[in-house]
Design an enzyme around this catalytic site. Structure first.
Site, mmCIF file in Angstrom:
data_model
loop_
_atom_site.group_PDB
_atom_site.id
_atom_site.type_symbol
_atom_site.label_atom_id
_atom_site.label_comp_id
_atom_site.label_asym_id
_atom_site.label_seq_id
_atom_site.Cartn_x
_atom_site.Cartn_y
_atom_site.Cartn_z
ATOM 1 N N LEU A 27 0.757 -1.362 -0.027
ATOM 2 C CA LEU A 27 0.053 -0.031 0.286
ATOM 3 C C LEU A 27 0.795 1.169 -0.291
ATOM 4 O O LEU A 27 0.444 2.344 -0.231
ATOM 5 C CB LEU A 27 -1.018 0.028 1.177
ATOM 6 N N TYR A 78 2.601 11.558 -11.415
ATOM 7 C CA TYR A 78 2.085 10.578 -10.345
ATOM 8 C C TYR A 78 1.650 9.475 -11.386
ATOM 9 O O TYR A 78 1.890 8.160 -11.105
ATOM 10 C CB TYR A 78 1.009 11.162 -9.813
ATOM 11 N N ASN A 120 -11.059 7.851 -6.069
ATOM 12 C CA ASN A 120 -11.073 8.696 -5.013
ATOM 13 C C ASN A 120 -11.577 7.968 -3.886
ATOM 14 O O ASN A 120 -12.475 7.509 -3.826
ATOM 15 C CB ASN A 120 -11.585 10.157 -5.188
ATOM 16 N N PRO A 141 -43.139 16.042 39.846
ATOM 17 C CA PRO A 141 -44.072 15.079 40.336
ATOM 18 C C PRO A 141 -45.405 15.955 40.602
ATOM 19 O O PRO A 141 -45.736 17.188 40.819
ATOM 20 C CB PRO A 141 -43.689 14.721 41.799
ATOM 21 N N GLY A 142 -46.646 15.266 40.296
ATOM 22 C CA GLY A 142 -47.870 15.768 40.148
ATOM 23 C C GLY A 142 -48.262 16.697 39.005
ATOM 24 O O GLY A 142 -49.540 17.162 38.919
ATOM 25 N N VAL A 143 -47.192 16.776 38.120
ATOM 26 C CA VAL A 143 -47.766 17.486 36.885
ATOM 27 C C VAL A 143 -48.293 16.886 35.803
ATOM 28 O O VAL A 143 -47.707 15.755 35.645
ATOM 29 C CB VAL A 143 -46.436 18.510 36.477
#
Length: 369
Positions: free
Chosen positions: A53, A103, A132, A281-283
């Site tokens: 590689l 290249y 690519n 709580p309670g809502v």
């Protein structure tokens, strides 16, 4: 199997080594530019398969193309021949090998050399002309436009696009690695005298940039672009891998009142949205209904009662849910519904809605259960 990998610290090398180890391959000889050449002599004596590689992509001097791509390949093959090692050799070339540039000429010379080596020595050679590539661990501002775009866009830096209609052929690193391991196991994909990665993607440069900008903006808008196809999922994963390490997180906007708070998490044009709430709580939250919008409730902390009633009926349906036993409750259209915290601790609920909330068309109508 003893495997030699040149260019082991490069983009393809790092990904390949990681997956080979995932699959149980342990005898891996890693060779890179800073490895002692004495080790290469020993590696070429013992190896049973070679992934070549190593290569030069962006040298300071053009002559380094030929030295790095042709010259080092010559050294490698000479050592294998010296030890009479008939191990198969897989080499990564480039689609630019067809082009008349420094290249491309160096890659073509390396191809010709390895084909000749295979023929003269009865060795199996596998030459991959790669397009690519993109994926995690590729160097930005080097030889991958995807890496450069991801890096810059994630940092709000400018990108350069000379022609947005330029078409790219891209290949995802995981697909490359899968093909290479198949080749190692004798199941390479052939294309005439060359080998190839069977899965590639075509996209215009301008479209690529737009996708990445959508990923960038999704942190602000919370709207995730579609990840329906494999390319978009691969590209999104790649983009995230280029985030600055001090920017992996982002805060959500909390809407607070005396009931607790609520925050939107993710939105999608195709899948609606997800939000989360904390209820004291309670809502009771809700007491409304929808024509079209469907929802799911999932309590992950605390105890709550979810109630339903058809808007034209009197019967009330109740589901008692708890964060201790994860249970998803579907909220059908045409039913007014509510969720009440009936425990002693805050209730945390994850909500999913089938469409993104539109304040111009909220499809939400108040009605006590």
């Amino acid at each position: 199997m003893k495997i030699l990998i040149t260019g082991s610290k490069g983009f393809v090398g790092k990904n390949l080594i990681a997956e080979l180890r995932n699959r149980g391959y342990e005898d891996i000889f890693e060779f890179d530019v800073d490895t002692d050449k004495v080790l290469l002599d020993e590696y070429t004596k013992q190896c049973e398969f070679v992934f070549h590689l190593a290569g030069v992509n962006r040298p300071k001097d053009e002559k380094e193309f030929m030295e790095g791509n042709f010259g080092f390949t010559s050294e490698l093959l000479a050592l294998l021949k010296k030890h009479n090692n008939k191990a198969p050799v897989l080499i990564t070339s480039s689609i630019q090998a067809e082009m008349n540039n420094p290249y491309g000429r160096s890659k073509k010379a390396a191809e010709d050399l390895i084909f000749k080596y295979g023929e003269e020595n009865g060795v199996k050679v596998l030459v991959y002309r790669l397009p690519n590539l993109f994926g995690k661990w590729s160097r930005p501002n080097y030889n991958s436009v995807v890496a450069t775009f991801c890096y810059n866009i994630a940092r709000d830096l400018e990108i350069q696009i000379h022609d947005p209609n330029t078409e790219l052929t891209l290949c995802y690193i995981d697909d490359v690695v899968n093909e290479f391991i198949s080749a190692l196991e004798g199941k390479e994909t052939r294309d005439g005298m060359f080998c190839k990665v069977p899965k590639t993607y075509k996209i215009k440069l301008g479209e690529l940039a737009e996708k990445l900008y959508l990923f960038r903006r999704s942190r602000d808008t919370l709207v995730m672009p579609s990840l329906e196809n494999e390319f978009d999922r691969a590209l999104y994963g790649t983009y995230l891998s280029y985030l600055p390490e001090n920017q992996f997180s982002y805060k959500l906007e909390k809407k607070e009142d005396d009931r607790g708070w609520l925050a939107e998490f993710i939105k999608s044009q195709s899948m609606g949205q997800i939000f989360i709430s904390r209820t004291k709580p309670g809502v009771t939250r809700g007491n409304h209904w929808h024509h079209t919008k469907a929802e799911k409730f999932l309590v992950i902390q605390g105890e709550a009662v979810i109630r339903f009633r058809k808007i034209d009926g009197d019967d009330i349906i109740e589901y008692r849910v708890s964060g201790e036993v994860p249970e998803v409750v579907d909220i059908p259209t045409g039913y007014t519904h509510s969720i009440e915290n009936v425990g002693k601790e805050d209730v945390i609920t994850i909500f999913w809605a089938s469409e993104i909330f539109d304040p111009q068309k909220p499809d939400t109508y108040y009605l006590e259960v």
